[in-house]
Design an enzyme around this catalytic site. Structure first.
Site, short mmCIF file in Angstrom:
data_model
loop_
_atom_site.label_atom_id
_atom_site.label_comp_id
_atom_site.label_asym_id
_atom_site.label_seq_id
_atom_site.Cartn_x
_atom_site.Cartn_y
_atom_site.Cartn_z
N GLY A 36 3.30 -24.63 -8.15
CA GLY A 36 2.85 -23.84 -9.30
C GLY A 36 1.69 -24.52 -10.00
O GLY A 36 0.72 -23.87 -10.41
N HIS A 37 1.77 -25.84 -10.15
CA HIS A 37 0.68 -26.58 -10.79
C HIS A 37 -0.58 -26.51 -9.94
O HIS A 37 -1.68 -26.36 -10.45
CB HIS A 37 1.09 -28.03 -11.03
CG HIS A 37 1.93 -28.19 -12.26
ND1 HIS A 37 3.23 -27.78 -12.32
CD2 HIS A 37 1.64 -28.70 -13.49
CE1 HIS A 37 3.71 -28.04 -13.53
NE2 HIS A 37 2.77 -28.59 -14.26
N LYS A 38 -0.39 -26.62 -8.64
CA LYS A 38 -1.53 -26.57 -7.74
C LYS A 38 -2.22 -25.21 -7.86
O LYS A 38 -3.44 -25.12 -7.95
CB LYS A 38 -1.05 -26.82 -6.30
CG LYS A 38 -2.15 -26.86 -5.28
CD LYS A 38 -1.62 -27.40 -3.95
CE LYS A 38 -2.63 -27.24 -2.85
NZ LYS A 38 -2.68 -25.88 -2.28
N VAL A 41 -4.04 -25.03 -11.37
CA VAL A 41 -5.11 -25.99 -11.61
C VAL A 41 -6.17 -25.96 -10.51
O VAL A 41 -7.36 -25.91 -10.78
CB VAL A 41 -4.53 -27.41 -11.80
CG1 VAL A 41 -5.61 -28.45 -11.82
CG2 VAL A 41 -3.72 -27.45 -13.09
N GLU A 89 -1.25 -32.15 -14.75
CA GLU A 89 -0.68 -31.63 -16.00
C GLU A 89 -1.70 -31.49 -17.13
O GLU A 89 -1.67 -30.50 -17.88
CB GLU A 89 0.49 -32.50 -16.45
CG GLU A 89 1.47 -31.78 -17.37
CD GLU A 89 2.23 -30.68 -16.66
OE1 GLU A 89 1.82 -29.52 -16.84
OE2 GLU A 89 3.19 -30.96 -15.93
#
Ligand code: SF4
Lengths: 192, 298
Positions: A36-38, A41, A89
């Site tokens: 999800g972060h990948k 971002v 983050e």
């Protein structure tokens, strides 16, 4: 008395919290971990329906079950190691406007700086206590990015007094686990 | 093999696997409760209380006590007289698959170098198997370890120069736990292996981790080192959960093998407070003894 944050989380709700304080969360919480972060971002893509602004995410990959009526529910959902998300983050906070990040263990300097700059906090939920956490989820209201598989998808939940959440990075950028690390290092130096 | 026997064996493995994810082994649960009792620092006590609440809720609701039920690893001691050897791997794999879907456990397994989740914890090399042959026995003994992510991260092995000696071993262990222990959900179960090369030392450390808490190496010098390292690690005080308290570990076990004089291999494998391991003996008539969870057999 229990200190309870509610979504959407205004800066006012978190500005006086200090590292080591215990809080709880009521409102909307979404799981979001490595993939999800990948996507947010690196691939520059936001969830379709979930609004992360002034929201809360949980570094976690749950076990989801289905009840007799076929409705999905949280079976077991404890935190995963937050440090894995460190490289992404700060940018995640900047892009989404998230206010509360819940995970396991602490995060590092880059995240602490972003918390200070954009007004966010990181809290640790006791690792492994996954049934305790699941019992504080009232229902699963949505799921996005199911293409990642069950652990990595974004599960959107309605939670009630979700916690205990121990503030590990506050809005001034103080960092509980980094402080603890120094203490452990001093004890280590005595040992070897 | 008769189909009814096969189904029976699959369901034994399924139950065994599910139960290992829901209930801690007798020794692990007992030790956690002891540490919770002993702890004097208030915020640390709160954390232990949360763990115990979790253990109790998992029992009551019959759910995996931690959502990370790991990659399933089976260590199988096969008696040469056990009648169902040919289909063993297929049977255990099927039991693991059914346990994953029906308990449910978390489907963790992704394909090598890809992110595609297989959905049932089965894939190439998963579950992981290791076999030992036991002569003059008709029993099958299956030990299961659920290798979670956070608790597997600290694991490593290294070959030291023999002159670095025991001090080198201790330093390697302390450094590893200092660097990586916090995120592995301490108090930790520590397995240490001493051998010739990196690979065998790592394997021995896994064997050490599988040994119950409260057992000791049969070599007195090694048993003394277990105690010394336990005390050393406890003095770091990173448990519970990295918030800091009176301890770091649940226990330290060492498996040491006779080795090459020119090398000192050391491996470390860590388990978390929710170390999930099961141990079951299945006799040739398919009656069972749940060695790790005797309290459930009542
Ligand atoms: S380290 Fe253990 S208790 Fe912690 S999240 Fe991983 S499997 Fe669960």
């Amino acid at each position: 008395m229990k200190k309870v944050l509610t979504t959407p989380i205004s800066f006012d709700q978190i500005k006086d919290l200090k590292i080591g304080d215990t809080v709880y969360l009521t409102g909307t919480l979404a799981t979001c971990r490595d993939s999800g972060h990948k996507r947010v971002v690196i691939d520059n893509r936001m969830p379709d329906r979930l609004d992360l602004k002034e929201g809360a995410i949980f570094h976690a990959g749950p076990i989801v079950g289905k009840d007799e009526k076929g409705k999905q529910y949280m079976v077991s959902v404890g935190p995963t190691t937050s440090r894995r998300m460190e490289s992404a983050e700060a940018e995640f906070i900047e892009k989404t406007g998230i206010r509360l990040i819940i995970g396991k263990g602490g995060m590092m300097d880059k995240t602490a700086e972003a918390c200070k700059k954009f007004g966010a906090i990181h809290c640790a939920f006791p690792g492994g206590c996954a049934v305790v956490a699941a019992q504080e989820v009232e229902e699963i209201t949505d799921v996005e990015w199911m293409d990642f598989g069950m652990p990595e998808a974004l599960w959107v939940m309605k939670v009630k007094e979700f916690g205990p959440l121990i503030v590990s990075i506050d809005t001034e950028g103080n960092n509980l686990f980094e402080n603890n690390k120094k203490i452990y290092k001093e004890r280590f130096d005595k040992l070897v | 093999m008769e189909d009814s026997k096969k189904q029976q064996l699959i369901s034994i493995i399924q139950d065994f696997t599910a139960t290992t994810g829901i209930y801690l082994a007798d020794d692990v649960e007992k030790r956690i409760r002891e540490l919770a009792e002993e702890e004097t620092i208030p915020h640390a006590k709160t954390m232990y209380e949360c763990m115990i609440k979790d253990i109790d809720l998992a029992k009551e609701l019959h759910r995996p006590l931690c959502q990370d039920t790991g990659v399933l690893q089976y260590f199988v001691d096969v008696g040469t007289g056990f009648p169902y050897i040919n289909e063993l791997k297929e049977i255990i794999t099927e039991g693991a698959r059914k346990a994953t879907l029906e308990t449910p456990l978390r489907p963790n397994v992704v394909e090598p170098l890809g992110e595609h989740n297989t959905g049932d914890n089965v894939g190439y090399g998963a579950p992981y198997f290791e076999y030992d042959i036991i002569p003059n026995s008709s029993d099958l003994r299956v030990r299961l370890y659920m290798a979670g992510g956070g608790c597997s991260l600290p694991g490593r092995s290294k070959v030291l120069m023999p002159l670095e000696g025991v001090e080198g071993v201790k330093k390697f262990v302390y450094q590893t736990i200092l660097d990586w222990g916090v995120n592995a959900c301490p108090p930790l179960c520590i397995g240490i292996g001493l051998g010739t090369c990196a690979a065998t030392s790592a394997m021995l450390s896994k064997k050490a981790l599988l040994r119950p808490i409260g057992t000791h190496s049969e070599y007195p010098e090694v048993a003394a080192l277990e105690k010394e390292i336990r005390e050393g690690l406890d003095s770091l005080g990173i448990a519970p959960l990295g918030f800091g308290g009176s301890r770091t570990v649940l226990n330290v076990n060492i498996e040491a093998a006779a080795h090459h004089p020119a090398t000192l291999g050391v491996g470390i494998t860590t388990g978390c407070w929710a170390t999930r391991r099961g141990d079951i003996i299945i006799h040739d008539d398919l009656s069972t003894e749940f060695v790790s969870h005797k309290r459930l057999e009542g």
